[in-house]
Structure formats: C-alpha cells, structure tokens
Write an enzyme that holds these catalytic residues in place. Structure first.
Site: not given
Length: 122
Positions: A50, A68
């Site tokens: 990320r 996620n």
C-alpha cells in the site's frame, strides 16, 4: 488535458507521419483518463504494498485508493492514463518482497475532480 487542436497538431508532426490509424488510435487512447478497480493476489500484504502504491501513484500522477482485504488480497481503484496506471503497476511489481501472482481488473467510470491517492481502511 490537451485540446483536440493540440492532439491533431502533434499527430501531423513528422513523428506521427507513417503511423496507421490503429497506431494513432492507440496513442490517443493512452492519453484518455480511465479508472480501474484492480484486485491483487499473491504476496501483497505485510510487504509495503500500500505504501509503495501510494508513492508510485503520486510519482506518476495517478489518483485513487488502495486497501487491504480480509482474504489477504489488496484492492485498488486507480485513475489516470493507461500509461500512468501501467507505470504504477510496474513499480509495484518491482517492489522488494511484493509478489503479484494474479490481478483481476474491471473498468470503471472516471471520478471527476478526484485529488490524490490514499490508503483506505475498512
């Protein structure tokens, strides 16, 4: 975004002479803003995915978000040109510890006036 006049002028420059209509169409498509939902599978959580996605999107000028998922995958909505999106994915694929085994991609309608790229949480 470039005007049609600017694009036409570029396509009549010596660099564009000799291209067939399909190649010219491809050039124009690469400049068009698109939005995609991408689901990444593989070694994509707990490896900086990320953070790297956010950094790459900022570097290449793409907007959207990354998150996620509970099944160990990562979801992303990303907006930009095809080239910008490809560059972000390539940067992710080059990331240490990140192993993208498969991606599911869906085209979405672009979001007007979206700014930046962020990490989303459930």
């Amino acid at each position: 975004m470039q005007s049609v006049h600017m694009i036409r002028r570029e396509l009549t420059t010596p660099l564009a002479v000799g291209y067939n209509i399909g190649e010219v169409s491809d050039m124009l498509t690469k400049r068009k803003t698109v939005r995609k939902y991408i689901r990444f599978y593989g070694q994509v959580q707990a490896v900086g995915f990320r953070w790297r996605a956010m950094q790459a999107a900022q570097l290449y000028g793409a907007t959207g978000w990354v998150r996620n998922e509970y099944d160990d995958s990562v979801s992303m909505e990303i907006q930009g040109t095809e080239r910008q999106i490809d560059d972000v994915i390539a940067a992710l694929d080059r990331g240490s510890y990140i192993v993208i085994e498969r991606m599911e991609v869906k085209k979405l309608e672009p979001v007007a006036d979206e700014n930046g790229f962020r990490v989303k949480y459930h």
